[in-house]
Design a protein around this motif. Structure first.
Motif, mmCIF file in Angstrom:
data_model
loop_
_atom_site.group_PDB
_atom_site.id
_atom_site.type_symbol
_atom_site.label_atom_id
_atom_site.label_comp_id
_atom_site.label_asym_id
_atom_site.label_seq_id
_atom_site.Cartn_x
_atom_site.Cartn_y
_atom_site.Cartn_z
ATOM 1 N N SER A 134 0.829 -1.216 0.000
ATOM 2 C CA SER A 134 0.000 0.000 0.000
ATOM 3 C C SER A 134 0.855 1.254 0.000
ATOM 4 N N LYS A 135 0.430 2.250 -0.764
ATOM 5 C CA LYS A 135 1.032 3.572 -0.634
ATOM 6 C C LYS A 135 0.645 4.135 0.732
ATOM 7 N N PRO A 136 1.501 4.960 1.323
ATOM 8 C CA PRO A 136 1.196 5.499 2.662
ATOM 9 C C PRO A 136 -0.186 6.140 2.768
ATOM 10 N N GLU A 137 -0.597 6.856 1.732
ATOM 11 C CA GLU A 137 -1.891 7.547 1.790
ATOM 12 C C GLU A 137 -3.087 6.614 1.622
ATOM 13 N N ASN A 138 -2.817 5.369 1.209
ATOM 14 C CA ASN A 138 -3.920 4.424 0.964
ATOM 15 C C ASN A 138 -4.040 3.340 2.028
ATOM 16 N N LYS A 139 -3.248 3.399 3.075
ATOM 17 C CA LYS A 139 -3.179 2.275 4.012
ATOM 18 C C LYS A 139 -4.519 1.991 4.707
ATOM 19 N N ILE A 140 -5.197 3.031 5.156
ATOM 20 C CA ILE A 140 -6.462 2.795 5.866
ATOM 21 C C ILE A 140 -7.502 2.223 4.917
ATOM 22 N N ARG A 141 -7.556 2.735 3.677
ATOM 23 C CA ARG A 141 -8.521 2.195 2.717
ATOM 24 C C ARG A 141 -8.149 0.773 2.303
ATOM 25 N N SER A 142 -6.840 0.470 2.234
ATOM 26 C CA SER A 142 -6.412 -0.892 1.927
ATOM 27 C C SER A 142 -6.853 -1.843 3.030
ATOM 28 N N LEU A 143 -6.655 -1.430 4.275
ATOM 29 C CA LEU A 143 -7.120 -2.219 5.405
ATOM 30 C C LEU A 143 -8.632 -2.404 5.352
ATOM 31 N N THR A 144 -9.328 -1.341 4.980
ATOM 32 C CA THR A 144 -10.787 -1.408 4.905
ATOM 33 C C THR A 144 -11.241 -2.360 3.813
ATOM 34 N N LEU A 145 -10.536 -2.377 2.681
ATOM 35 C CA LEU A 145 -10.890 -3.303 1.609
ATOM 36 C C LEU A 145 -10.745 -4.752 2.075
ATOM 37 N N ILE A 146 -9.660 -5.038 2.806
ATOM 38 C CA ILE A 146 -9.492 -6.391 3.329
ATOM 39 C C ILE A 146 -10.613 -6.725 4.306
ATOM 40 N N ARG A 147 -10.986 -5.751 5.130
ATOM 41 C CA ARG A 147 -12.110 -5.988 6.056
ATOM 42 C C ARG A 147 -13.406 -6.214 5.297
ATOM 43 N N LEU A 148 -13.587 -5.500 4.188
ATOM 44 C CA LEU A 148 -14.776 -5.730 3.365
ATOM 45 C C LEU A 148 -14.787 -7.157 2.841
ATOM 46 N N ALA A 149 -13.628 -7.632 2.406
ATOM 47 C CA ALA A 149 -13.539 -9.008 1.921
ATOM 48 C C ALA A 149 -13.862 -9.990 3.041
ATOM 49 N N ILE A 150 -13.323 -9.708 4.242
ATOM 50 C CA ILE A 150 -13.601 -10.564 5.397
ATOM 51 C C ILE A 150 -15.094 -10.582 5.696
ATOM 52 N N ASN A 151 -15.698 -9.393 5.718
ATOM 53 C CA ASN A 151 -17.097 -9.311 6.117
ATOM 54 C C ASN A 151 -18.046 -9.773 5.017
ATOM 55 N N LEU A 152 -17.642 -9.601 3.763
ATOM 56 C CA LEU A 152 -18.456 -10.165 2.691
ATOM 57 C C LEU A 152 -18.444 -11.688 2.799
ATOM 58 N N GLY A 153 -17.262 -12.233 3.133
ATOM 59 C CA GLY A 153 -17.175 -13.669 3.365
ATOM 60 C C GLY A 153 -18.014 -14.092 4.557
ATOM 61 N N PHE A 154 -17.929 -13.305 5.648
ATOM 62 C CA PHE A 154 -18.730 -13.611 6.832
ATOM 63 C C PHE A 154 -20.215 -13.401 6.584
ATOM 64 N N SER A 155 -20.553 -12.498 5.680
ATOM 65 C CA SER A 155 -21.960 -12.270 5.349
ATOM 66 C C SER A 155 -22.549 -13.488 4.671
ATOM 67 N N ALA A 156 -21.790 -14.034 3.723
ATOM 68 C CA ALA A 156 -22.259 -15.231 3.020
ATOM 69 C C ALA A 156 -22.115 -16.466 3.897
ATOM 70 N N GLY A 157 -20.999 -16.543 4.644
ATOM 71 C CA GLY A 157 -20.690 -17.740 5.409
ATOM 72 C C GLY A 157 -21.749 -18.179 6.401
ATOM 73 N N PRO A 158 -22.142 -17.295 7.354
ATOM 74 C CA PRO A 158 -23.140 -17.732 8.336
ATOM 75 C C PRO A 158 -24.486 -18.098 7.713
ATOM 76 N N ALA A 159 -24.919 -17.325 6.707
ATOM 77 C CA ALA A 159 -26.205 -17.635 6.066
ATOM 78 C C ALA A 159 -26.153 -18.994 5.378
ATOM 79 N N ILE A 160 -25.070 -19.234 4.617
ATOM 80 C CA ILE A 160 -24.900 -20.530 3.965
ATOM 81 C C ILE A 160 -24.689 -21.617 5.017
ATOM 82 N N GLY A 161 -23.920 -21.259 6.069
ATOM 83 C CA GLY A 161 -23.679 -22.226 7.143
ATOM 84 C C GLY A 161 -24.957 -22.695 7.795
ATOM 85 N N GLY A 162 -25.889 -21.766 8.035
ATOM 86 C CA GLY A 162 -27.170 -22.158 8.616
ATOM 87 C C GLY A 162 -27.920 -23.135 7.732
ATOM 88 N N MET A 163 -27.854 -22.907 6.416
ATOM 89 C CA MET A 163 -28.527 -23.825 5.484
ATOM 90 C C MET A 163 -27.829 -25.181 5.432
#
Length: 404
Positions: A134-163
């Motif tokens: 990451s460029k220094p000015e993009n670090k927080i947004r880079s971290l946020t993108l990874i969190r989005l990936a984590i939470n998108l996975g968690f969004s699908a995961g529990p719902a699919i897991g319940g099924m």
């Protein structure tokens, strides 16, 4: 609507290709981590362990996470983040598949300890990789993108897991978890070869400060342990509360947990980009996130109406949307004083320590004094965390004024 969509897309601009690949790898991995939100229910409902036993097994989960994060930080500084990440993903995949065949209390304590030790060696490594790509000015947004990936996975995961639980039982979750870890490793090997990846911010410190001598970071560490204990109730005692007190099914629990990831996916990146332009410090924003998370538990005691569960989930969702990216960013910024792997390992260990005490304490308290009293205690811990962050923020701001 078109303008809103365009503004949303613009929040993702400027991030490196390597960050996008890391986000994809993280999404593949986290989409399969549907075992974790259901682990306490699996142990209680499928294996018929008592709540007290579930608490101790979850402590083994946290202890493995502490050891794994520490080892991961050491290995990252020694052999590099790429090797640590690939080996951790491959080994975790095999271990998750094997975990389903354990069914005694002792074997599960040992098995879950080993799985988490291997799995969480990944965490310090990915933080260092993010910092590097990451460029220094993009670090927080880079971290946020990874969190989005984590939470998108968690969004699908529990719902699919319940099924999956409804159709195939809990065993299917372990297979999916294992296979997705292996897939994530294979994608990383294919697309993120360190010889081809573009380094944007590689820091070499010839005279690193030990993280254990950085007193401000140690206070931050304690605050993050407390925040982790509070937040992790949503992955253990809260699911039992949903089922036993509000009589929700596994599928309904999965939908509420999935809503958390969906809201984060939609709102976090624009929110973070807006907050970056404000005058608020990183620590002040983490403080605000801790306050919202504490309130999410407090309001559960106000009414028996099940709709309060959704309000509570929305509060904790916005709390974590603010707290996690900026706590990550504060840790990465502070890590430039020393060995990055060591700093990011301690940051990861704060949540691992929370795993040791948080799950067990929440489950033991809820079994002993009831959920209502437990939520008051959890709210109190969130308040202590907020006070520590507020005090640390004032102290660091005063130091800056003296230096100027």
């Amino acid at each position: 609507m078109k303008t809103l969509y365009k503004n949303y897309i613009n929040t993702f601009k400027g991030l490196s290709d390597e960050i996008w690949w890391l986000a994809l790898i993280t999404f593949i991995n986290r989409a399969g981590t549907m075992v974790i939100p259901f682990l306490s229910l699996y142990l209680k409902e499928d294996l018929n362990f008592s709540v007290s036993q579930v608490g101790w097994i979850m402590s083994a989960f946290g202890l493995g996470s502490v050891v794994g994060s520490w080892i991961g930080g050491k290995l990252t500084d020694k052999i590099g983040y790429y090797k640590v990440m690939v080996r951790s993903l491959l080994a975790t995949g095999v271990l998750f598949i094997a975990l389903q065949f354990l069914n005694t209390f002792v074997s599960l304590c040992i098995g879950i300890f080993i799985v988490m030790m291997v799995a969480d060696a990944f965490r310090p490594a990915i933080f260092v990789a993010l910092n590097t790509y990451s460029k220094p000015e993009n670090k927080i947004r880079s971290l946020t993108l990874i969190r989005l990936a984590i939470n998108l996975g968690f969004s699908a995961g529990p719902a699919i897991g319940g099924m999956i639980i409804t159709g195939l039982g809990y065993a299917g979750l372990f297979w999916v978890d294992g296979i997705t870890c292996v897939l994530a490793a294979l994608v990383m090997i294919k697309v993120l070869n360190p010889k081809k990846a573009k380094v944007l911010d590689e820091l070499k410190n010839d005279n690193p400060v030990s993280v254990y001598k950085d007193h401000a970071f140690l206070v931050f560490f304690i605050a993050m342990v407390l925040f982790g204990i509070v937040f992790l109730q949503y992955f253990s005692s809260i699911t039992i509360y949903y089922k036993d007190v509000h009589l929700l099914s596994e599928f309904e629990i999965g939908l509420i947990l999935g809503m958390n990831g969906f809201v984060i996916f939609i709102f976090e990146m624009p929110l973070i980009k807006w907050l970056e332009r404000t005058a608020f410090t990183k620590l002040w924003l983490v403080f605000f996130g801790a306050v919202l998370t504490g309130i999410s538990f407090l309001i559960l005691n106000f009414t028996s109406w099940s709709g309060i569960l959704i309000i509570g989930m929305l509060l904790v969702t916005f709390g974590e949307m603010v707290a996690f990216p900026f706590s990550n960013a504060f840790a990465i910024e502070r890590a430039k004083k020393g060995n990055q792997g060591e700093y990011m390992a301690l940051y990861s260990i704060s949540f691992s320590v929370a795993h040791i005490f948080g799950h067990n304490a929440g489950l033991q308290l809820s079994a002993g004094i009831g959920f209502e009293n437990t939520w008051y205690i959890i709210t109190g811990l969130a308040f202590i965390c907020a006070v520590l962050l507020f005090s640390l923020n004032r102290r660091l701001n005063n130091l800056k004024k003296i230096q100027l």
